[in-house]
Design an enzyme around this catalytic site. Sequence first.
Site, PDB file in Angstrom:
ATOM      1  N   LYS A 175      11.112   2.985   9.437  1.00 43.67           N
ATOM      2  CA  LYS A 175       9.758   2.484   9.700  1.00 43.67           C
ATOM      3  C   LYS A 175       9.811   1.367  10.739  1.00 43.67           C
ATOM      4  O   LYS A 175       8.998   1.313  11.665  1.00 43.67           O
ATOM      5  CB  LYS A 175       9.114   1.979   8.400  1.00 43.67           C
ATOM      6  CG  LYS A 175       8.701   3.120   7.484  1.00 43.67           C
ATOM      7  CD  LYS A 175       8.317   2.658   6.081  1.00 43.67           C
ATOM      8  CE  LYS A 175       8.083   3.872   5.181  1.00 43.67           C
ATOM      9  NZ  LYS A 175       7.870   3.537   3.778  1.00 43.67           N
ATOM     10  N   GLN A 229       7.833  -1.430  -0.148  1.00 47.96           N
ATOM     11  CA  GLN A 229       8.547  -0.171  -0.344  1.00 47.96           C
ATOM     12  C   GLN A 229       8.728   0.112  -1.841  1.00 47.96           C
ATOM     13  O   GLN A 229       9.210  -0.744  -2.585  1.00 47.96           O
ATOM     14  CB  GLN A 229       9.922  -0.253   0.363  1.00 47.96           C
ATOM     15  CG  GLN A 229      10.720   1.022   0.326  1.00 47.96           C
ATOM     16  CD  GLN A 229      10.066   2.178   1.097  1.00 47.96           C
ATOM     17  OE1 GLN A 229       9.545   1.989   2.193  1.00 47.96           O
ATOM     18  NE2 GLN A 229      10.064   3.353   0.511  1.00 47.96           N
ATOM     19  N   ASP A 251      -0.603   1.389   3.485  1.00 47.80           N
ATOM     20  CA  ASP A 251      -0.157   2.535   2.687  1.00 47.80           C
ATOM     21  C   ASP A 251      -1.351   3.206   2.000  1.00 47.80           C
ATOM     22  O   ASP A 251      -1.245   4.341   1.541  1.00 47.80           O
ATOM     23  CB  ASP A 251       0.815   2.063   1.588  1.00 47.80           C
ATOM     24  CG  ASP A 251       2.264   2.418   1.905  1.00 47.80           C
ATOM     25  OD1 ASP A 251       2.479   3.279   2.783  1.00 47.80           O
ATOM     26  OD2 ASP A 251       3.157   1.845   1.271  1.00 47.80           O
TER      27      ASP A 251
END
Length: 284
Positions: free
Chosen positions: A53, A97, A120
Site C-alpha cells: 500500500k 491494517q 477503508d
Amino acid sequence: MAARLIDGKMLAATVRAQVADRVRTLRAQGITPGLAVVLVGDNPASQVYVRNKAAACEAAGILSRTVSLAADTPEGELLDLLDSLNADPSIHGILVQLPLPGHIDTGRVIAAIDATKDVDGFHVANAGLLLTGRPRFLPCTPYGIMKMLESEAVPLWGAEAVVVGASNIVGKPMALLLLAAGATVTICNSKTRDLGAQTRRADVLVVATGRSGMVTGDMIKPGAVVIDVGINRLENGQLVGDVDFETARQVAAAITPVPGGVGPMTIAMLLVNTVESAERQLPA
Ligand code: NDP
C-alpha cells in the site's frame, strides 16, 4: 471454451495512472494527499499488504505514513494515535491494517477513526451511508470488483448475482453495491444449506470465504462471470483463491485469476478513496 481472464493487474495500473493525474492536479493547488497506515504487531501477511500500500501511494504521488506499533501496544495508545491522525490536516486517509491482536477491540478502533478519513469504508457511519444509497467511501475490495465488472461491461440490471461470504468488509458491501446496480442478490454464508443450488443461479458470482476450492466448476452456471476474492496459501506455498480455477474456467464466461485479479484492484481503490478525500478539502 475456456473463460476470458479478467486482468485486475492491468485495470489497476489504469486506475493508478488516473489517480496519479488527480494527485498532480491537487499538488498544483498546494494539497498533497496523505494516507496513514497503522500496523499493530508483526503478522507477515499484514506487513506485505502494508508495504504494498505504501509503495502504491508513493508511485501515485500520495504521501504515505506507516506507523508500526508493537503487538502488545495497549488499546488506549492506539486510540490516542488515531486521535492525533484525525486532527492532522496533512492526513486525508487513515487505515488500520486488520486483523488486530486479540486484546484490542476492532470495532472500537474503527469507530475511533474520523469517518471523513475512513478510506477503508469500514466505519459504521460509512457502512450506513452505503446501506442507504448515499455512499461516501466504498470499501476498497467491493469497489474494485464493481470497477472490474464495469470495465468488462457485465450487465447487472436484472441479473442474478450471488455473493458467497457475508463479512462486513467484503460480502455485505458487495451485495449492497450489486443491489444498487439493479441486480437480484443472494448472500450465502456458512449456514447455507445447498450452496451449489444457490451459486448455479448466478449470472455474476462473487466468492469471498477464505476457503480454497469452495466453489467448483459444477457449481457454476455456464456463461457466468466469476469473481474470486479469496487469497489462500496452500502448503506447497502456492497462492490460490476460493474458486477451483481449472474446473471453473471450463464453465464460466469470464473469471478473475488469483493472484492478479481482485487484489491489485483493492489497492488501486484505496488510492482512489484517498485522493477523493483530499479533493473534498478543495473549496467548493
Ligand atoms: P471472513 O472470514 O470475515 O468471512 C468469510 C465469510 O465466508 C463468512 O461470511 C462465512 O460465513 C463465509 N463462509 C465460510 N465458509 C463458508 C461456506 N462453507 N459456505 C458459504 N459461506 C462460507 O473473510 P473476509 O470476507 O474478510 O475474506 C474472505 C477472503 O477474501 C479471504 O481469503 C481474504 O483473504 C480474502 N480477501 C481478499 C482481498 C483482496 O483484496 N483480494 C481483500 C479482503 C479479503 P459466516 O458468516 O456464516 O461465518
